[in-house]
Design a protein around this motif. Structure first.
Motif, mmCIF file in Angstrom:
data_model
loop_
_atom_site.group_PDB
_atom_site.id
_atom_site.type_symbol
_atom_site.label_atom_id
_atom_site.label_comp_id
_atom_site.label_asym_id
_atom_site.label_seq_id
_atom_site.Cartn_x
_atom_site.Cartn_y
_atom_site.Cartn_z
ATOM 1 N N LYS A 21 -19.786 -31.105 -43.752
ATOM 2 C CA LYS A 21 -18.673 -30.880 -42.836
ATOM 3 C C LYS A 21 -19.002 -29.866 -41.736
ATOM 4 O O LYS A 21 -18.135 -29.505 -40.953
ATOM 5 C CB LYS A 21 -17.452 -30.395 -43.611
ATOM 6 N N LYS A 22 -20.243 -29.439 -41.680
ATOM 7 C CA LYS A 22 -20.612 -28.378 -40.758
ATOM 8 C C LYS A 22 -20.342 -28.743 -39.304
ATOM 9 O O LYS A 22 -19.916 -27.902 -38.503
ATOM 10 C CB LYS A 22 -22.095 -28.034 -40.945
ATOM 11 N N GLU A 45 -18.410 -31.570 -38.262
ATOM 12 C CA GLU A 45 -17.381 -32.597 -38.110
ATOM 13 C C GLU A 45 -16.324 -32.227 -37.063
ATOM 14 O O GLU A 45 -15.642 -33.104 -36.544
ATOM 15 C CB GLU A 45 -16.716 -32.881 -39.447
ATOM 16 N N ASP A 46 -16.164 -30.946 -36.734
ATOM 17 C CA ASP A 46 -15.147 -30.534 -35.761
ATOM 18 C C ASP A 46 -15.670 -30.486 -34.335
ATOM 19 O O ASP A 46 -14.916 -30.152 -33.416
ATOM 20 C CB ASP A 46 -14.604 -29.143 -36.137
ATOM 21 N N TYR A 47 -16.930 -30.814 -34.126
ATOM 22 C CA TYR A 47 -17.516 -30.626 -32.794
ATOM 23 C C TYR A 47 -17.638 -31.905 -31.984
ATOM 24 O O TYR A 47 -17.941 -31.864 -30.797
ATOM 25 C CB TYR A 47 -18.889 -29.953 -32.918
ATOM 26 N N GLY A 48 -17.432 -33.065 -32.593
ATOM 27 C CA GLY A 48 -17.411 -34.312 -31.845
ATOM 28 C C GLY A 48 -18.764 -34.690 -31.280
ATOM 29 O O GLY A 48 -19.804 -34.573 -31.947
ATOM 30 N N GLU A 94 -21.367 -25.282 -32.073
ATOM 31 C CA GLU A 94 -20.501 -24.420 -31.260
ATOM 32 C C GLU A 94 -21.023 -24.315 -29.831
ATOM 33 O O GLU A 94 -22.174 -23.940 -29.597
ATOM 34 C CB GLU A 94 -20.410 -23.028 -31.882
#
Length: 545
Positions: free
Chosen positions: A298-299, A301-304, A457
């Protein structure tokens, strides 16, 4: 210090496989699928690859194994192939098998794959060296390599290497495909160390089977290495975007040309698992043919989608370095070039930039150079370490974070910096974004579009304008105003005045000159006439005559 991770292999013994082929041991479906291609007779593998099902019939006839279930043996072969995503090279024989039930199941399995990719596990040595396995020669000899985006040669030490770092040695004399192309040694020099070898060619495989091989790949068969005692792999394979320094074709291009991958793209995930326990699985991965963000759990998964950066020089994976901030301090950059290099352990920067970093920390802490480790260090407590700032590095319009955990190593009251300085000739400096920077990202190298992407990030930021750019804008604006003014003057203020006859007034030759009372020497165009001598009236008469 480091405990080596043990890789587990579950091979059936040669005797058991031989008994299975003879039909003397129960040949269950699971046993068939557990067969590995490298354990099957090479002649059978060759027959399958070249002649398909007819080759299997011929092999069975020649070896008198007529009691073997042919479709079962095909499933064994295809079961191995399925692990390699049905590469194009064996489509010629696997297509003939699609009409059977087993073949239909295999086809469905491959249809679920959207891309042709190879994913390789990378072993990690103390978070400073990442290396994986390739298989050389017709004997498919296991050799480990650092996959280096900062160079373009593949080299492997041979059995003839008497002055070599500690490693496995490749035996070219065993391979049926080996050929030495040149008798003149080639020297490859790295930032640390050097190798000497002969330009050669042989089979190179991504996996230990025939479906992932390059038959005539050119590389260096090395007979000497220097100052590479710290190298934990056997050799190095270059993945730079250009082969201008080496000559042979690029590895990624060869994979594409041979139909092993559909896209000339590869990606790295470098995990922080360099201190493994025994039997621990390594998480670092190299993917040929695309990228897979899910390999890091999940490292990411929030960055698209990746943030892309175009190359500014296609000889290396070099990108536009715009700036760097250390806390609230903006570094005055001595270069605008950064190279993304998986073969370098730490972040490296030119001396002028490194000196600014040193000055920043020396203003607050007691710091100096550790001569033995060749690392910059500062005395620090846990509280001081926690207050270390992240470094923000802007590449193009993207700002990336380089956290303190990646560039500082606290140990026994001392903080060691995993940033090093380099000396360049004036005007040739650059930054190298090494492994400790890349550990925060999934890094994608896109050879098709000559760009590098990062998933992780980041934030968008406009590229700051320089004084030269502002001056250029001012000069161009001023020039535009001048051009507009000149055009206006030509169009509206320079139209000649005409009389009712449509021309200038004339006098007949026998008429007296026209006398005009003027207070100035103005011409019909509103400009004074150049005078040499005589009155204005006399000069006008001469012009009219």
């Amino acid at each position: 210090m480091m405990k080596q991770a043990m890789l587990k292999f579950s091979h059936l013994s040669n005797l058991k496989i031989f008994l299975l082929l003879l039909g003397l041991t129960p040949l269950t479906q699971q046993a068939i699928l557990d067969l590995e291609l490298n354990k099957i007779d090479n002649s059978l593998a060759h027959q399958l690859q070249t002649k398909g099902e007819e080759g299997l019939d011929e092999w069975m006839s020649n070896n008198q194994h007529k009691n073997i279930d042919k479709s079962g043996l095909y499933r064994a072969i295809e079961g191995v192939v399925s692990d390699q995503l049905l590469q194009k090279k064996q489509n010629t024989y696997s297509q003939k098998f699609l009409d059977t039930a087993a073949g239909s199941l295999i086809l469905q399995q491959y249809d679920d794959q959207q891309e042709q990719i190879f994913e390789k596990e990378l072993r990690n040595y103390l978070d400073i060296q990442y290396f994986g396995t390739l298989y050389l020669g017709s004997q498919q000899e296991d050799m480990t390599f650092i996959f280096d985006t900062g160079s373009s040669w593949l080299w492997a030490p041979t059995k003839d290497c008497k002055i070599c770092h500690k490693s496995e040695k490749y035996d070219p004399k065993v391979s049926e495909f080996f050929e030495q192309i040149s008798d003149e040694p080639t020297v490859v020099t790295y930032g640390t160390g050097q190798v000497r070898g002969y330009l050669s060619q042989d089979q190179v495989c991504l996996q230990k089977n025939l479906s992932s091989c390059l038959q005539e790949f050119q590389f260096l068969s090395v007979f000497e290495t220097y100052e590479l005692g710290g190298l934990k792999s056997d050799g190095v394979i270059g993945l730079a975007p250009s082969s201008y320094r080496s000559g042979p074709n690029l590895f990624i291009d060869e994979l594409y040309q041979n139909g092993l991958i559909e896209n000339r793209v590869f990606s790295f995930y470098m995990a922080n698992d360099g201190f493994p326990q025994p039997q621990k699985e390594f998480k670092s991965r190299l993917t040929f043919g695309g990228y897979n963000a899910s390999i890091a759990g999940k490292k990411f998964e929030d960055y698209g989608s990746p943030t892309w950066n175009e190359l500014i020089n296609s000889n290396y994976w070099s990108v536009q370095l715009v700036g760097a901030r250390l806390g609230d301090k903006q570094l005055q950059m001595s270069t605008n070039i950064a190279i993304v290099d998986t073969g370098t352990s730490y972040l490296l920067m030119p001396n002028p930039d490194f000196d600014q970093l040193v000055t920043y920390f020396q203003n607050y802490l007691i710091c100096g150079q550790d001569q033995q480790k060749n690392l910059f260090k500062c005395l620090c407590t846990e509280q001081i370490y926690q207050n270390f700032p992240n470094i923000k590095i802007q590449i193009g319009n993207n700002v990336y974070s380089f956290p303190k955990e990646k560039y500082v190593l606290p140990f026994n009251g001392t903080c060691y910096f995993m940033i090093m300085n380099m000396t360049f000739r004036e005007g040739t400096g650059l930054w190298i974004l090494g492994d400790n920077f890349l550990q925060s990202y999934l890094t994608i190298f896109d050879y098709d579009n000559l760009r590098v992407g990062f998933i992780g990030e980041s934030k968008y930021e406009e590229i700051p304008k320089t004084m030269i750019e502002y001056l250029t804008y001012f000069v161009l604006g001023l020039l535009l105003v001048v051009i507009i003014f000149v055009i206006f003057q030509l169009c509206f203020n320079h139209k000649p005045k005409e009389d009712n006859d449509g021309g200038y007034k004339r006098t007949r030759s026998n008429d007296r000159p026209i006398k005009r009372e003027t207070t100035s020497d103005a011409s019909p165009f509103g400009q004074p006439l150049l005078t040499v001598g005589g009155t204005q009236t006399d000069r006008q008469q001469k012009l009219l005559d």
